[in-house]
Design a protein around this motif. Structure first.
Motif, PDB file in Angstrom:
ATOM      1  N   ASP A 222       0.859  -1.182   0.000  1.00 15.94           N
ATOM      2  CA  ASP A 222       0.000   0.000   0.000  1.00 15.94           C
ATOM      3  C   ASP A 222       0.899   1.237   0.000  1.00 15.94           C
ATOM      4  OD1 ASP A 222      -1.664   2.144   0.567  1.00 15.94           O
ATOM      5  OD2 ASP A 222      -2.854   1.075   2.050  1.00 15.94           O
ATOM      6  N   THR A 223       0.895   1.973  -1.106  1.00 11.66           N
ATOM      7  CA  THR A 223       1.732   3.171  -1.219  1.00 11.66           C
ATOM      8  C   THR A 223       0.860   4.415  -1.440  1.00 11.66           C
ATOM      9  OG1 THR A 223       2.058   2.653  -3.570  1.00 11.66           O
ATOM     10  CG2 THR A 223       3.788   1.960  -2.037  1.00 11.66           C
ATOM     11  N   SER A 224      -0.277   4.445  -0.791  1.00  9.75           N
ATOM     12  CA  SER A 224      -1.217   5.548  -0.970  1.00  9.75           C
ATOM     13  C   SER A 224      -0.756   6.832  -0.297  1.00  9.75           C
ATOM     14  CB  SER A 224      -2.590   5.163  -0.414  1.00  9.75           C
ATOM     15  OG  SER A 224      -3.113   4.030  -1.062  1.00  9.75           O
ATOM     16  N   VAL A 225       0.020   6.708   0.769  1.00 13.63           N
ATOM     17  CA  VAL A 225       0.375   7.871   1.580  1.00 13.63           C
ATOM     18  C   VAL A 225       1.855   8.195   1.403  1.00 13.63           C
ATOM     19  CG1 VAL A 225       0.493   8.811   3.923  1.00 13.63           C
ATOM     20  CG2 VAL A 225      -1.423   7.322   3.262  1.00 13.63           C
ATOM     21  N   PHE A 226       2.147   9.351   0.796  1.00 15.78           N
ATOM     22  CA  PHE A 226       3.523   9.823   0.666  1.00 15.78           C
ATOM     23  C   PHE A 226       3.499  11.269   0.195  1.00 15.78           C
ATOM     24  CE2 PHE A 226       2.464   8.293  -3.527  1.00 15.78           C
ATOM     25  CZ  PHE A 226       3.055   9.194  -4.394  1.00 15.78           C
ATOM     26  N   VAL A 227       4.564  12.001   0.473  1.00 13.21           N
ATOM     27  CA  VAL A 227       4.694  13.383   0.015  1.00 13.21           C
ATOM     28  C   VAL A 227       5.191  13.365  -1.431  1.00 13.21           C
ATOM     29  CG1 VAL A 227       5.916  15.570   0.331  1.00 13.21           C
ATOM     30  CG2 VAL A 227       5.159  14.260   2.321  1.00 13.21           C
ATOM     31  N   PRO A 228       4.450  13.956  -2.367  1.00 13.46           N
ATOM     32  CA  PRO A 228       4.875  13.929  -3.764  1.00 13.46           C
ATOM     33  C   PRO A 228       6.048  14.873  -4.009  1.00 13.46           C
ATOM     34  CG  PRO A 228       2.936  15.301  -3.535  1.00 13.46           C
ATOM     35  CD  PRO A 228       3.177  14.680  -2.180  1.00 13.46           C
ATOM     36  N   LEU A 229       6.785  14.604  -5.062  1.00 13.61           N
ATOM     37  CA  LEU A 229       7.827  15.534  -5.487  1.00 13.61           C
ATOM     38  C   LEU A 229       7.165  16.777  -6.084  1.00 13.61           C
ATOM     39  CD1 LEU A 229      10.186  12.851  -6.964  1.00 13.61           C
ATOM     40  CD2 LEU A 229      10.741  14.368  -5.055  1.00 13.61           C
ATOM     41  N   PRO A 230       7.836  17.929  -6.048  1.00 18.99           N
ATOM     42  CA  PRO A 230       7.179  19.191  -6.397  1.00 18.99           C
ATOM     43  C   PRO A 230       6.553  19.236  -7.783  1.00 18.99           C
ATOM     44  CG  PRO A 230       9.287  19.617  -5.333  1.00 18.99           C
ATOM     45  CD  PRO A 230       9.219  18.149  -5.576  1.00 18.99           C
ATOM     46  N   ASP A 231       7.145  18.547  -8.762  1.00 21.52           N
ATOM     47  CA  ASP A 231       6.630  18.630 -10.132  1.00 21.52           C
ATOM     48  C   ASP A 231       5.537  17.605 -10.412  1.00 21.52           C
ATOM     49  OD1 ASP A 231       9.016  16.944  -9.798  1.00 21.52           O
ATOM     50  OD2 ASP A 231       8.669  16.373 -11.874  1.00 21.52           O
ATOM     51  N   THR A 232       5.129  16.823  -9.419  1.00 17.34           N
ATOM     52  CA  THR A 232       4.098  15.796  -9.625  1.00 17.34           C
ATOM     53  C   THR A 232       3.022  15.876  -8.552  1.00 17.34           C
ATOM     54  OG1 THR A 232       5.358  14.147  -8.350  1.00 17.34           O
ATOM     55  CG2 THR A 232       5.744  14.224 -10.726  1.00 17.34           C
ATOM     56  N   SER A 233       2.668  17.077  -8.148  1.00 20.41           N
ATOM     57  CA  SER A 233       1.790  17.212  -6.986  1.00 20.41           C
ATOM     58  C   SER A 233       0.314  17.412  -7.333  1.00 20.41           C
ATOM     59  CB  SER A 233       2.256  18.383  -6.110  1.00 20.41           C
ATOM     60  OG  SER A 233       2.121  19.605  -6.817  1.00 20.41           O
ATOM     61  N   VAL A 234      -0.047  17.374  -8.617  1.00 21.27           N
ATOM     62  CA  VAL A 234      -1.446  17.582  -8.992  1.00 21.27           C
ATOM     63  C   VAL A 234      -2.273  16.337  -8.656  1.00 21.27           C
ATOM     64  CG1 VAL A 234      -3.067  17.978 -10.884  1.00 21.27           C
ATOM     65  CG2 VAL A 234      -0.902  19.227 -10.807  1.00 21.27           C
ATOM     66  N   ILE A 235      -3.388  16.556  -7.987  1.00 17.58           N
ATOM     67  CA  ILE A 235      -4.360  15.517  -7.683  1.00 17.58           C
ATOM     68  C   ILE A 235      -5.650  15.870  -8.404  1.00 17.58           C
ATOM     69  CG2 ILE A 235      -5.828  14.555  -5.846  1.00 17.58           C
ATOM     70  CD1 ILE A 235      -3.429  14.810  -3.972  1.00 17.58           C
ATOM     71  N   SER A 236      -6.298  14.867  -9.001  1.00 12.15           N
ATOM     72  CA  SER A 236      -7.495  15.156  -9.774  1.00 12.15           C
ATOM     73  C   SER A 236      -8.364  13.914  -9.896  1.00 12.15           C
ATOM     74  CB  SER A 236      -7.109  15.683 -11.168  1.00 12.15           C
ATOM     75  OG  SER A 236      -8.219  16.192 -11.857  1.00 12.15           O
ATOM     76  N   THR A 237      -9.356  13.987 -10.773  1.00 15.47           N
ATOM     77  CA  THR A 237     -10.220  12.860 -11.130  1.00 15.47           C
ATOM     78  C   THR A 237     -10.165  12.690 -12.642  1.00 15.47           C
ATOM     79  OG1 THR A 237     -12.162  14.267 -11.398  1.00 15.47           O
ATOM     80  CG2 THR A 237     -11.768  13.335  -9.195  1.00 15.47           C
ATOM     81  N   THR A 238     -10.590  11.530 -13.128  1.00 18.26           N
ATOM     82  CA  THR A 238     -10.533  11.307 -14.574  1.00 18.26           C
ATOM     83  C   THR A 238     -11.433  12.295 -15.318  1.00 18.26           C
ATOM     84  OG1 THR A 238     -12.183   9.548 -14.301  1.00 18.26           O
ATOM     85  CG2 THR A 238      -9.872   8.880 -14.471  1.00 18.26           C
TER      86      THR A 238
END
Length: 353
Positions: A222-238
């Motif tokens: 389970d790798t759901s929880v982690f701090v993203p790197l600055p250039d990959t921080s966008v969260i969205s929906t399809t």
């Protein structure tokens, strides 16, 4: 995609007439609940065109020039070990023709793909400038010629370019890149489920559990929880991502001149998805597809627990986005999953027209 081994997948197609959705697999392998239709996910590299739009809008406003040397905008940043910001233009950063080393290869433990290493680093946060300095400690892969025709330029994806684009935007506007992306793209399109996570390690609900099968293991972590790197921080929906990709080409975000520059491509021989004939414009891939006279524009991305893809037709009338909640780096199973994803994108954009 599910047959190829994805624990869960959701996809959505957007057109002027409406949408179509599909899902398969489980949102969690223990509870066996379905993948939520509006599951939030980390879009990874699929989020980079958001920043490209902002840069091109600044070009359209006369506040930035694609031909500007990086040294002029960010003096003293791209230097040392043979790196020369006077030879790299803003367009080189957006098109990944700069030759700069990829900071991701220099991160501590970058090649230690194990559950233990993930656990040890999952809450580590980095500043963009810190990562750029890490990249500058290595020499460039090549020195670009700023006067060379676009079609002849040498290409190689480097996430250092993405970070520098963000820094250019902040220098020109005097505001955080996250705010510029929100005001110029997210709010303009009414994308209610899209945001930049910053240093937050958590996904909002609804969300499916993201799993990684690390090399040499048979277990899903389970790798759901982690701090993203600055250039990959966008969260969205399809749904939101598909709508953004429509807007990228249908004129809602960029003027005719800027969209023309976006479409100026160079050959990308190691482009995402392994397709032949792939080219790269200012922040987005293009590939020829039977059934689509103008080919398709697309981008993919991966991060622990998520593999994302999105694409659009050249006129922006059709767009598709997919989210998979299983990542198996370097495996044949992952290649089959990516190939199935590419087929889905091509069918949604071309065969279905």
């Amino acid at each position: 995609m599910h047959v190829a081994g994805a624990t869960g997948v959701v996809a959505e197609v957007r057109t002027p007439d409406g949408r179509a959705r599909a899902r398969a697999g489980d949102g969690n392998v223990v509870t066996r609940r379905s993948v939520p239709w509006r599951a939030h996910y980390r879009v990874g590299g699929v989020g980079r065109p958001f920043a490209s739009v902002v840069a091109l809008q600044l070009v359209g406003e006369g506040r930035l020039r694609l031909a500007d040397p990086v040294e002029r905008v960010l003096p003293g940043v791209v230097t040392g070990h043979g790196n020369d910001g006077t030879r790299i233009t803003v367009a080189d950063l957006l098109r990944h023709t700069s030759g700069l080393a990829d900071y991701a290869d220099q991160l501590p433990g970058a090649r230690d793909l194990t559950p233990r290493a993930f656990e040890a680093r999952r809450f580590t946060a980095y500043e963009p400038a810190e990562l750029v300095r890490l990249a500058m400690a290595r020499g460039p892969r090549w020195q670009p010629d700023p006067t060379a025709p676009v079609a002849t330029k040498r290409w190689g994806y480097s996430r250092t370019n993405d970070l520098l684009v963000d820094l250019v935007i902040e220098k020109v506007t005097g505001r955080p890149v996250a705010r510029e992306i929100h005001d110029r793209v997210i709010a303009r399109l009414g994308l209610r489920h899209t945001f930049t996570a910053g240093t937050s390690a958590y996904l909002p609900r609804p969300a499916a559990t993201g799993y990684t099968r690390f090399p040499g293991t048979d277990q899903l972590t389970d790798t759901s929880v982690f701090v993203p790197l600055p250039d990959t921080s966008v969260i969205s929906t399809t749904g939101d991502v598909a709508e953004f990709f429509r807007a990228l080409f249908d004129g809602r975000l960029l003027g005719d001149a800027e969209r023309a520059r976006l479409r100026e491509t160079t050959a990308a021989r190691d482009g995402w998805g392994g397709a032949s004939g792939v080219r790269f414009g200012l922040g987005v891939y293009w590939r020829p597809v039977a059934g689509c006279d103008a080919g398709v524009w697309y981008h993919g991305g991966s991060s622990p627990g998520h593999v994302a893809a999105a694409g659009a037709t050249d006129d922006g009338r059709r767009a598709v986005a997919t989210a998979v909640t299983t990542w198996r780096p370097g495996s044949a199973q992952q290649r089959r999953q990516d190939e199935a994803t590419s087929r889905l994108v091509d069918h949604a954009l071309c065969d279905a027209r």
